[in-house]
Design an enzyme around this catalytic site. Structure first.
Site, PDB file in Angstrom:
ATOM      1  N   GLU A  73      34.476  52.884  41.846  1.00  0.00           N
ATOM      2  CA  GLU A  73      34.726  53.206  40.441  1.00  0.00           C
ATOM      3  C   GLU A  73      35.330  54.595  40.293  1.00  0.00           C
ATOM      4  O   GLU A  73      36.175  54.820  39.413  1.00  0.00           O
ATOM      5  CB  GLU A  73      33.424  53.091  39.636  1.00  0.00           C
ATOM      6  CG  GLU A  73      32.944  51.669  39.412  1.00  0.00           C
ATOM      7  CD  GLU A  73      32.303  51.043  40.643  1.00  0.00           C
ATOM      8  OE1 GLU A  73      31.989  51.789  41.599  1.00  0.00           O
ATOM      9  OE2 GLU A  73      32.122  49.809  40.653  1.00  0.00           O
ATOM     10  N   HIS A 142      22.707  45.339  35.313  1.00  0.00           N
ATOM     11  CA  HIS A 142      23.760  44.584  34.626  1.00  0.00           C
ATOM     12  C   HIS A 142      23.489  44.504  33.123  1.00  0.00           C
ATOM     13  O   HIS A 142      23.894  43.538  32.474  1.00  0.00           O
ATOM     14  CB  HIS A 142      23.876  43.170  35.182  1.00  0.00           C
ATOM     15  CG  HIS A 142      24.269  43.121  36.622  1.00  0.00           C
ATOM     16  ND1 HIS A 142      23.378  43.313  37.643  1.00  0.00           N
ATOM     17  CD2 HIS A 142      25.469  42.920  37.198  1.00  0.00           C
ATOM     18  CE1 HIS A 142      24.010  43.219  38.798  1.00  0.00           C
ATOM     19  NE2 HIS A 142      25.283  42.983  38.557  1.00  0.00           N
TER      20      HIS A 142
END
Lengths: 350, 65
Positions: A73, A142
């Site tokens: 990322e 998540h």
């Protein structure tokens, strides 16, 4: 960039889309209009994204404009910052908002400050798309809602759509914006609005009026909230999934609440908020993220500072708890109908 | 295979996501820190109150009663 007048929404042909399809449509339109728009991220290319938001784009626009990245990322955001500085308009996807933290330094130290640091010589016109929020049994990795980390950073805009119609228009506006935008997509409502009753069947978007999406290009200005429902009893400030949950609770309790979908957290539509609270005299703030230092605290402070002499009751703030997102106790954590309902009752009795 | 199936059934006795809440609510707030600060105590009490409203049939562990 193709220069053309946006179609009149009233005259535009429409079709019913869910939020994923609306986001895909926005990306498709912007890639068609502007050759500088590039889409990048983990699994966004060949696979079309884990939620299918980028499905078909690589096939249509090729591997140089829609490409898969390594699982990094920090690298994804860093590359996007460089691309933006040199004239491209990157739309990186961070697969889940929970994964955005390795990219935080590039967002905070580079993207957010590039314009300021270079006195406007360089900009970072990137739109970071990322599914966020819970309600999908995703557990602590998540399900998070980290929007307040980004609203706290000077130089970043933060957008959270709550309908397919808005998702398309806001994403187009975000991609066209010359500043970095964090575009959080509430994944619980990708396929249908969610009223907070997890044990009842989910309604698909095609039964909801806001799934009617104009075809072609249109944009919704960043910084403009939407009054979902006008009312007199109190003002509800919410965004993303919680717009639908709060609206369902107010409907169930048959209270005449004015429900405001903020759409954009930074820049914030303070005029709409002020006008509403001055009219109703009461304010309920709802978000899914943890409470302490959450964006609700900023909203509460603003309402208190600007509407104090109109307030007839303490501002109510309904949020997630200050814990990591719990897996098996997801629905105990989630600020659902009971927690919101208690706040509504307190406001109505005040 | 049979051993795996038996082990799965045995594990599912502890609860399956989507089929209700099986863990005591106060456990949600434990292990955030070594000690429970005031705001998590308040939120823990709120969660337990909500649980009584949402799932009145749920039996209360001694610590939450």
């Amino acid at each position: 960039m193709i220069e053309e007048a946006p179609v009149s929404l009233a005259d535009a042909p429409t079709r019913r889309l869910n939020m994923i399809e609306a986001i895909n449509d926005a990306l498709d339109i912007m890639m068609e209009r502007d050759p500088n728009v590039v889409v990048m991220g983990e699994d966004v290319g060949y696979f079309g994204g884990v939620f299918r938001a980028t499905a078909g784009l690589q096939k249509k626009y090729g591997k140089t404009r829609v490409f898969d990245t390594p699982i990094s990322e920090c690298g994804i955001i860093g590359v996007a910052v460089g691309m933006g500085a040199y004239g491209l308009r990157p739309v990186p996807e961070i697969q889940f908002a929970d994964y955005i933290y390795p990219g935080l330094d590039q967002l905070v130290s580079e993207a957010a400050r590039l314009r300021y640091r270079s006195a406007g010589e360089f900009v970072a016109p990137l739109t970071v798309r990322s599914p966020f929020g819970g309600g999908i049994f995703g557990g602590q990795t998540h399900s998070q809602s980290p929007e307040a980390l980004f609203t706290h950073v000077a130089g970043l805009k933060t957008v959270v759509p709550s309908t397919p119609h808005d998702a398309k228009g806001l994403l187009i506006a975000a991609i066209e914006d010359n500043d970095p935008v964090i575009f959080f997509e509430p994944k619980r409502i990708y396929n249908g609005p969610f009223n907070g009753y997890y044990d009842k069947p989910v309604e698909p978007w095609n039964k909801h009026p806001d799934s009617v999406v104009p075809e072609g290009y249109y944009s919704i200005p960043l910084g403009k909230a939407r009054i979902v429902r006008p009312g007199q009893a109190f003002t509800v400030l919410a965004y993303g999934t919680m717009v639908h949950v709060a609206a369902a609770v107010c409907a169930e309790k048959q209270v005449d609440a004015e429900i405001i979908d903020l759409r954009t957290l930074v820049p914030l539509d303070i005029e709409t908020i002020e006008a509403s609270v001055e009219k109703t005299g009461k304010c309920l703030i709802v978000h899914e993220a943890t409470r302490t230092g959450g964006f609700g605290a900023e909203l509460s402070a603003l309402v208190q500072e600007r509407c104090f002499y109109h307030l007839e009751a303490p501002i109510e703030r309904v949020t997630g708890f200050d814990t990591p997102y719990p897996h098996s106790l997801e629905w105990a954590y989630f600020p659902g109908p009971v927690r919101i309902g208690e706040a509504v009752d307190r406001l109505m009795k005040a | 295979m049979e051993q795996v199936k038996a082990a799965t059934k045995d594990a599912e006795k502890n609860g399956v996501l989507g089929h209700g809440l099986h863990h005591p609510f106060h456990t949600m707030f434990e292990d955030v820190f070594e000690d429970l600060p005031w705001h998590l105590k308040e939120q823990s009490e709120q969660a337990i109150r909500e649980r009584r409203i949402k799932w009145p049939e749920w039996s209360e562990p001694a610590k939450e009663a």
